[in-house]
Design a protein around this motif. Structure first.
Motif, short mmCIF file in Angstrom:
data_model
loop_
_atom_site.label_atom_id
_atom_site.label_comp_id
_atom_site.label_asym_id
_atom_site.label_seq_id
_atom_site.Cartn_x
_atom_site.Cartn_y
_atom_site.Cartn_z
N GLU A 23 0.81 -1.21 0.00
CA GLU A 23 0.00 0.00 0.00
C GLU A 23 0.84 1.27 0.00
N SER A 69 -7.07 2.13 -0.94
CA SER A 69 -7.75 1.10 -1.72
C SER A 69 -7.15 1.14 -3.12
N GLU A 70 -7.66 0.35 -4.02
CA GLU A 70 -7.17 0.37 -5.39
C GLU A 70 -7.60 1.63 -6.14
N LYS A 130 -8.11 7.10 -8.86
CA LYS A 130 -7.78 6.47 -10.13
C LYS A 130 -9.02 6.33 -11.01
N LYS A 133 -6.80 2.21 -15.18
CA LYS A 133 -5.42 1.86 -14.85
C LYS A 133 -4.42 2.95 -15.22
#
Length: 291
Positions: A23, A69-70, A130, A133
């Protein structure tokens, strides 16, 4: 705002020790700055005599990113960055000729062009998100500390007269070489040549290159023209070519007046300062790598 930035950055660094390795990431970036000052312009009889346009510089720095988080997280950096402006003045003005028998004040026309470059150590703290990607957007605040301040340019004075004298100073062209942090009041730059100027009935020598505070006495000088601390808002976006390499663009809008009014002298009224607002506006275009 200063305390908020320091607190958030400190908490971020401390918190990063306790999060999982995947992370936490680090990175660096370098690139071009395009900046100016959003400033009040000097006027005379309704005519605007000053202008402020963009100047270029560079930035380089590195920092840490914490992913919660992502999709989102926090990023903080320490960046060396140059901000400034191209400032011009053209209009009726004065020139003070320094003479052993006493200063001589002449009234005429003055043109000044000055490239100002202020170097800061900057700490932005921003939330990022984000979009897929490859695209990342972010926004937050920054605080910065002035570590250097210089300016170069030219001064042209012409059609100068003094009271009760018919002699006219046709043209005086001088180089400006300012180091606001190092120059002292009344300083002469080493190696400059003097120009002989006929001012009324006196022959006066004027250095062909002027320092930042050449016209000031020591007891008149109060601090520096630009304040040490600045803070404002940051927002931008990045495009990742792969997992680490990216291009980014960041806009920064200063919220604080960065000029010292006690040294912001009028070019139209002698011995008069201007209490105006000067804030930074900067755009950073970077190439960086995150790992």
């Amino acid at each position: 705002m200063t305390r908020l930035i320091i607190l958030v950055a400190a908490c971020l660094m401390l918190f990063s020790d306790g999060i999982k390795a995947q992370e936490l990431s680090y990175g660096f970036r370098v690139g071009l700055n395009v900046s100016t000052l959003l400033a009040d312009k000097e006027e005379l009889n309704g005519e605007t005599l000053e202008s402020f346009s963009t100047n270029t510089g560079f930035h380089v720095g590195g920092g840490v990113r914490v992913a919660f988080s992502e999709l989102w997280g926090l990023r903080s950096e320490i960046v060396f960055t140059q901000k400034g402006t191209k400032k011009t003045f053209s209009g009726p003005s004065f020139f003070v000729f320094q003479d052993p028998n006493g200063d001589i004040v002449s009234m005429g026309d003055k043109s000044i062009s000055l490239n100002i470059s202020n170097a800061y150590l900057e700490i932005p703290v921003m939330v990022y998100g984000k979009l897929g990607k490859k695209i990342e957007v972010f926004g937050g605040v920054y605080g910065s500390f002035l570590v250097g301040s210089t300016a170069t340019g030219e001064l042209i004075y012409e059609n100068g007269t003094i009271p009760n004298n018919n002699n006219v100073i046709e043209k005086l062209q001088l180089t400006l070489d300012y180091n606001y942090n190092k120059d002292g009041a009344g300083d002469l730059i080493n190696g400059v040549e003097n120009i002989d100027v006929q001012v009324g009935n006196e022959n006066v020598e004027v250095p062909n290159t002027l320092s930042a505070y050449y016209f000031l006495d020591e007891d008149q000088k109060d601090g520096k023209p630009f304040k040490v601390f600045d803070a404002g808002l940051s927002a931008g976006a990045a495009y990742f070519l792969n997992g680490g390499l990216y291009f980014s663009a960041i806009a920064q809008y200063g919220l604080l007046d960065v000029s010292n009014s006690s040294l912001d002298f009028s070019n139209t009224v002698i011995n008069t300062t201007r209490d105006d607002q000067d804030t930074n506006l900067s755009f950073q275009f970077s190439v960086g790598f995150s790992f």
